[in-house]
Design a protein around this motif. Structure first.
Motif, PDB file in Angstrom:
ATOM      1  N   ARG A 142      51.737 -16.319  11.387  1.00  0.00           N
ATOM      2  CA  ARG A 142      52.264 -17.463  10.642  1.00  0.00           C
ATOM      3  C   ARG A 142      53.452 -18.104  11.362  1.00  0.00           C
ATOM      4  NH1 ARG A 142      49.829 -18.211   5.848  1.00  0.00           N
ATOM      5  NH2 ARG A 142      48.797 -16.449   4.811  1.00  0.00           N
ATOM      6  N   SER A 166      44.932 -21.283  12.249  1.00  0.00           N
ATOM      7  CA  SER A 166      45.944 -20.872  11.285  1.00  0.00           C
ATOM      8  C   SER A 166      45.457 -19.655  10.499  1.00  0.00           C
ATOM      9  CB  SER A 166      46.277 -22.015  10.327  1.00  0.00           C
ATOM     10  OG  SER A 166      45.170 -22.301   9.482  1.00  0.00           O
ATOM     11  N   GLN A 180      53.430 -22.380  13.240  1.00  0.00           N
ATOM     12  CA  GLN A 180      54.370 -23.426  12.852  1.00  0.00           C
ATOM     13  C   GLN A 180      54.449 -24.535  13.895  1.00  0.00           C
ATOM     14  OE1 GLN A 180      55.749 -23.560   9.749  1.00  0.00           O
ATOM     15  NE2 GLN A 180      54.349 -21.809   9.541  1.00  0.00           N
TER      16      GLN A 180
END
Length: 420
Positions: free
Chosen positions: A50, A63, A54
């Motif tokens: 995660r 993702s 970004q």
């Protein structure tokens, strides 16, 4: 209209990582060895995953939430490649093992339904490892995957994306037969339209609106939580009809595919602007109250919006070109919401070319890990090059598509063909 057959090199993402301030003041990945590990579970990597996603230039399709939806429904074994340096994650390649005709391929998770793939890389790795995935690092990845896969096949990777060279560009590559098509958003909606003949585009929009207004009107629907699943099911129905008419297999028919897409609808970034999957539709009023002749699904990562898929129902108002009208309404709205790039995804279709001044070449990257993999890699390159040659010949491509339509018993346009 002149189309740029290249990447959007002069248009970096609004929130792309600042490499001059992002790196830690410690020895870099370029000056030491990368430790390669392969994981069969996503959970141990979630925090690092995660963090890497970004970066707005990292594809939405790598993702954590996007991959989790496919993992939860596909049943494929995972072989997630993680590279680290001094305990810091340098990159993650989210791979699953797909077995076909006895060959085990390590591919990006959910790759069949991905429009663009980049992998995930840390700011430090991107800044200091100018050569990207070096030959020695490739050898380490091969060794780590050898017991799990016969080859690593990374499809639809742009070798450069919005001003950044991909670290994956150093891998053996073959140009994918499908290109991606994008519409950059400029300072105003009018300026954006001028890239694709604003006068003609506005005239067509007014004509479409007039036809539907005479029948009672229309509205642009952005599905809420209580509407989105039904709208997605309607897409499956509409697309199945079109695929059948074109003589093509329905790539959305599989229950696991449908389940994964429904799961993606549930992920919403309330605090930010990212959207994993959002359903849009054109809904008629008046004479055909409630009828939905066009559906589309959008994803957003930073200032980049991708149309994942779309469908039309031409049983009532085909003369209004409802699919084209829905794209106008979506693009006009997104222009007011900080978007810089609207991506129609891969696949050469007439409506995409009518909207897009930019055409981006993508590649398939192939790294054999076994003797069987070397043979499969040779065959894969040959097949991809053959498809590219066919698509480069309008006459031959049209002949094949017409034959498919006849076999399907219908008369659907060749524009139904995508990622093929």
């Amino acid at each position: 209209m002149q189309r740029q057959k290249l990447d959007i090199a002069d248009m970096p993402a609004t929130n792309a990582v600042r490499w001059d301030i992002a790196s830690a003041a410690v020895p870099s990945a370029a000056n030491g060895s990368i430790n390669i590990e392969v994981f069969d579970n996503m959970a141990p990597l979630e925090a690092e995953w995660r963090a890497l996603e970004q970066d707005d230039l990292a594809s939405l399709h790598q993702s954590y939430d996007w991959c989790a939806a496919w993992v939860e429904t596909s049943g494929h074994r995972l072989a997630i490649v993680s590279g680290s340096f001094n305990g810091r994650t340098a990159f993650i390649l989210p791979l699953e093992i797909v077995r076909t005709k006895g060959v085990r391929r390590a591919e990006f998770i959910g790759a069949r339904h991905s429009n663009i793939n980049t992998g995930l890389f840390s700011a430090e790795f991107l800044e200091t490892a100018a050569d990207g995935i070096t030959v020695s690092l490739q050898a380490e990845i091969v060794q780590a995957l050898r017991s799990k896969a016969d080859l690593m096949l990374l499809r639809n990777v742009p070798l450069a994306w919005r001003g950044r060279k991909s670290p994956l560009a150093s891998l053996p590559a073959v140009e994918n037969q499908n290109h991606a098509f994008q519409l950059p958003f400029l300072g105003s909606f009018e300026a954006t339209l001028k890239q694709v003949n604003a006068k003609r585009r506005r005239k067509k929009f007014k004509h479409q609106s007039r036809i539907l207004d005479d029948k009672g009107g229309y509205e642009h629907v952005i599905a809420g939580p209580d509407q989105q699943d039904a709208l997605l099911d309607l897409f499956f129905q509409q697309k199945a009809v079109r695929f059948k008419a074109a003589g093509l297999p329905d790539v959305f028919r599989d229950a696991s595919t449908q389940s994964a897409l429904h799961r993606l609808l549930a992920h919403r970034d309330v605090a930010g602007s990212n959207t994993t999957l959002e359903m849009h539709a054109l809904r008629l009023k008046g004479e055909h109250e409630g009828h939905i002749p066009a559906v589309a699904a959008l994803s957003r990562k930073g200032d980049h919006v991708i149309c994942q898929f779309a469908s039309i129902d031409e049983t009532l108002v085909p003369e209004a070109s409802p699919g084209e009208l829905l794209f106008w309404l979506m693009i006009e709205r997104l222009h007011r919401e900080g978007v810089a790039l609207f991506d129609f995804g891969i696949g050469d279709q007439g409506y995409k070319r009518s909207w897009c001044p930019v055409e981006t070449v993508q590649h398939d990257l192939i790294l054999p890990t076994s003797a069987v993999g070397h043979v499969a890699a040779f065959a894969q390159r040959g097949m991809t090059r053959a498809k590219t040659a066919i698509k480069a010949s309008p006459w031959l491509y049209g002949l094949i598509q017409r034959q498919r339509a006849r076999q399907g018993g219908g008369s659907a346009s060749t524009e139904e063909i995508d990622k093929d």
